[in-house]
Scaffold this active site. Structure first.
Site, PDB file in Angstrom:
ATOM      1  N   ARG A   1       0.840  -1.217   0.000  1.00 28.32           N
ATOM      2  CA  ARG A   1       0.000   0.000   0.000  1.00 28.32           C
ATOM      3  C   ARG A   1       0.867   1.256   0.000  1.00 28.32           C
ATOM      4  NH1 ARG A   1      -2.014   1.271   6.127  1.00 28.32           N
ATOM      5  NH2 ARG A   1      -0.485   0.012   7.210  1.00 28.32           N
TER       6      ARG A   1
ATOM      7  N   SER B   1      -5.065   5.243   5.322  1.00 26.84           N
ATOM      8  CA  SER B   1      -4.730   3.821   5.341  1.00 26.84           C
ATOM      9  C   SER B   1      -4.384   3.275   3.963  1.00 26.84           C
ATOM     10  CB  SER B   1      -5.902   3.013   5.911  1.00 26.84           C
ATOM     11  OG  SER B   1      -6.185   3.439   7.226  1.00 26.84           O
TER      12      SER B   1
ATOM     13  N   GLU C   1     -19.035   3.256  -0.533  1.00 26.11           N
ATOM     14  CA  GLU C   1     -18.239   2.537  -1.528  1.00 26.11           C
ATOM     15  C   GLU C   1     -18.977   2.331  -2.845  1.00 26.11           C
ATOM     16  OE1 GLU C   1     -18.762   1.532   1.604  1.00 26.11           O
ATOM     17  OE2 GLU C   1     -16.800   1.956   2.494  1.00 26.11           O
TER      18      GLU C   1
ATOM     19  N   PHE D   1     -14.532  -3.952   1.228  1.00 26.81           N
ATOM     20  CA  PHE D   1     -15.604  -3.031   0.852  1.00 26.81           C
ATOM     21  C   PHE D   1     -15.605  -2.768  -0.660  1.00 26.81           C
ATOM     22  CE2 PHE D   1     -14.024  -1.592   5.141  1.00 26.81           C
ATOM     23  CZ  PHE D   1     -14.866  -2.447   5.824  1.00 26.81           C
TER      24      PHE D   1
ATOM     25  N   HIS E   1      -5.439  -3.592   2.242  1.00 29.11           N
ATOM     26  CA  HIS E   1      -5.909  -4.392   3.376  1.00 29.11           C
ATOM     27  C   HIS E   1      -6.586  -5.685   2.922  1.00 29.11           C
ATOM     28  CE1 HIS E   1      -4.969  -0.564   5.106  1.00 29.11           C
ATOM     29  NE2 HIS E   1      -5.149  -1.005   6.338  1.00 29.11           N
TER      30      HIS E   1
ATOM     31  N   ASP F   1      -7.812  -6.084  13.192  1.00 34.95           N
ATOM     32  CA  ASP F   1      -9.202  -5.688  12.917  1.00 34.95           C
ATOM     33  C   ASP F   1     -10.120  -6.902  12.731  1.00 34.95           C
ATOM     34  OD1 ASP F   1      -8.900  -3.018  13.237  1.00 34.95           O
ATOM     35  OD2 ASP F   1      -8.869  -2.512  11.101  1.00 34.95           O
TER      36      ASP F   1
ATOM     37  N   ARG G   1      -1.683  -4.477   3.786  1.00 33.91           N
ATOM     38  CA  ARG G   1      -1.392  -3.547   4.872  1.00 33.91           C
ATOM     39  C   ARG G   1      -0.004  -3.791   5.460  1.00 33.91           C
ATOM     40  NH1 ARG G   1      -2.329  -4.342  10.757  1.00 33.91           N
ATOM     41  NH2 ARG G   1      -2.037  -2.305  11.712  1.00 33.91           N
TER      42      ARG G   1
END
Lengths: 319, 271
Positions: free
Chosen positions: A15, A42, A63, A88, A114, A122, A172
């Site tokens: 990322r 992020s 989204e 998402f 992610h 998470d 991530r």
């Protein structure tokens, strides 16, 4: 071993490499606009937002509308990159991607971060383990899974140069930078990283690094491994897959994704139809993840070099 | 000009009826209700060139209620994007006129639609592109009333107001009926005007079959700055064909040859 593989492998998340690559490309391509859904810190699109504020658009936590706006921007000649978490992007907005982007073949780049278990703490709600299956099943969609920072840089450029929808899967977790700038990513091509005649390990994403470790370990056991980096999941380099199956007679796939629908499935489809050889798939075994440190989750869910070694030993018995 | 537009709307209605007979399926009710709106747009409002459908500076039209494809195809054919005879091959295997609009196949279609809520979102994206590029083109999107139950409509509405897309005009074909019945029986959408006002839109309410009112509304929308506009057009589902008017059963079934003949007779008499 290919000479572009680095010995000093600095850890960088894909990322982060994406965030940098976007800024670099933004200078060259004024048509690029970047959209995010309240996750720019992020997904690292924040870098682009700072460099080109007039070409960055936060869509808020919406989204579906992120994808709809991206489609409209592309239809009007812009080159949109839409970013959010992979869960998402591909899950919440699947049907927007299907009907507003893939079906009309619009020039939208979906760069989702992610992905996979290495989201970590998470937990399962945020760990996309099925995104590649969803994107791979869409006609007109190109699906790319870079292994490290250098490949990410090249994948982002290739996606921007390609006309049509592209899904880029990013992580991530900081992962080893395997490749020097001598490495070349080509859309639709897999890269053979090392050659051996006993078994072929075909991997992508962060499992490429694990595959190389497994090959080194197996080499000390006199097992010669071919290691293939298959970043271009779709279009798939069938020629290389068949060729390494022919030279080795046994294949192991490795991916940070459900073994249903991702790289393992794609390779199995090719081999079953065109050159059947014994196959084992290392991946998430049709289960959701959980909270935990990324490195611990990779061990718990069977995504390490040792798991690849075990799969190789199993597949060798079937030869 | 008013008379010419009214005649065109009538012609579009006749085309809709004619094309649905060989197709044996399709959506007459919501196509007929929107005929005046499309006639006004394509024969007065839109800056477009049928000879150059991809003209980058053209106004865009997105049929967010994509199931009303017959009214769009009939309008495009009347405007000269493709021959009228093609209309009779609607929905047939291998023909370019798909059941729902396909921008890759149909000249003049600016966005592929059919899945409700997605057209207005893409239209807002196009309007944003126009702002970024400092172009003067405008983007129009036609919504259905049942479509307002889609969450994406409101995501798009919020974002269009946030980015001050005053080059975006939505038109609501408010005929009050959807597949399973009246709006208020299926899902309450009222108060419609107050909802759009609350989302930051300029709201204009008109009779969707009154050409003069529609023209004035588009003019007012073009002069309104800083906010997107929605024209809430009160319409009658099946408008122009007495036995189809306000009948929910005509949402998604095609007339047979006999019914079509009766419908065409009414429409020709009105001409």
């Amino acid at each position: 071993m290919a000479d572009y593989i680095l010995t000093d492998q600095k850890k960088v998340a894909t990322r982060d490499a994406y965030g940098k690559a976007l800024v670099e490309l933004g200078k060259e391509k004024p048509a690029i606009v970047v959209l995010d859904a309240d996750l720019s810190q992020s997904t690292k699109t924040v870098n682009f937002a700072k460099a080109y504020p007039e070409r960055f658009f936060n869509m808020g936590i919406a989204e579906q509308n992120l994808m709809g706006f991206a489609a409209g921007l592309a239809a009007a000649g812009k080159l949109p990159f839409a970013s959010t978490f992979a869960v998402f992007a591909t899950g919440r907005a699947f049907e927007q991607i299907r009907n507003s982007i893939a079906y009309p073949k619009l020039n939208v780049k979906i760069a989702a971060t992610h992905a996979g278990l290495t989201v970590g703490e998470d937990g399962a709600s945020h760990q996309a383990i099925e995104d590649l299956a969803l994107m791979r099943a869409l006609p007109n969609m190109t699906v790319l899974v870079p292994a490290d920072a250098e490949e990410t840089r090249q994948v982002v450029r290739a996606a921007a140069a390609h006309s049509g929808p592209v899904y880029i899967r990013l992580g991530r977790l900081a992962v080893p930078t395997l490749f020097s700038t001598e490495y070349t990513f080509t859309l639709g091509k897999a890269n053979i990283l090392r050659e051996g005649t006993d078994v072929a390990i075909i991997a992508n994403g962060l499992m490429v690094s694990e595959a190389l470790k497994a090959a080194a370990e197996l080499s000390s056991q006199q097992v010669g491994c071919t290691v293939v980096n298959c970043a271009s999941l779709k279009p798939l380099d069938e020629e290389t897959i068949i060729s390494v199956a022919k030279t080795t007679g046994a294949v192991v796939t490795a991916e940070e994704h459900n073994i249903i629908g991702g790289l393992g499935s794609a390779v199995a489809e090719v081999l079953a139809e065109k050159y059947p050889v014994p196959l084992r798939r290392v991946g998430i075994k049709d289960t959701f993840g959980e909270s935990g440190r990324p490195e611990e989750l990779l061990i718990k869910y069977g995504l390490t070099a040792q798991d690849i070694v075990n799969a190789v030993q199993e597949v060798l018995k079937l030869k | 000009m008013l008379t010419a537009i009214r005649q065109m709307a009538n012609q579009i209605r006749q085309d809709i009826i004619e094309m649905l007979v060989p197709a044996k399926s399709g959506h007459p009710g919501g196509s007929l209700s929107a005929a005046d709106i499309l006639a006004v747009l394509y024969f007065s409002v839109l800056k477009i060139d049928p000879q150059n459908p991809q003209w980058p500076d053209r106004d865009r039209f997105v049929l967010s209620k994509g199931h009303a494809a017959p009214v769009l195809y009939a309008t495009l054919a009347e405007k000269g994007y493709f021959p009228r005879e093609e209309l009779l091959k609607l929905r047939q295997t291998g023909h370019f006129l798909q059941g729902h609009p396909d921008m890759q196949k149909v000249p003049g279609v600016d966005m592929s639609t059919g899945s409700l809520g997605q057209g207005i979102s893409a239209a807002a994206g196009m309007a944003l592109a126009g702002k970024i590029d400092k172009k003067s083109y405008r983007v129009y999107a036609l919504l259905g009333d049942g479509e307002l139950a889609e969450g994406l409509v409101w995501e798009a509405a919020m974002a269009a107001a946030h980015y001050r897309l005053d080059n975006l005009v939505a038109i609501l074909d408010y005929n009050g009926l959807q597949i399973d019945g009246k709006n208020e029986e299926v899902m309450t959408i009222a108060p419609v005007a107050a909802k759009w006002q609350a989302f930051g839109w300029n709201v204009i309410e008109v009779d969707g079959h009154n050409v003069e009112q529609l023209l004035q509304a588009f003019e007012a929308a073009a002069n309104h700055q800083g906010r997107p506009t929605i024209i809430i057009a009160k319409t009658v589902k099946g408008k122009g064909v007495s036995f189809m008017e306000n009948q929910v059963g005509w949402h998604g079934s095609a007339p047979n040859a006999e019914q079509a003949e009766a419908a065409l007779k009414e429409l020709r008499e009105e001409q």
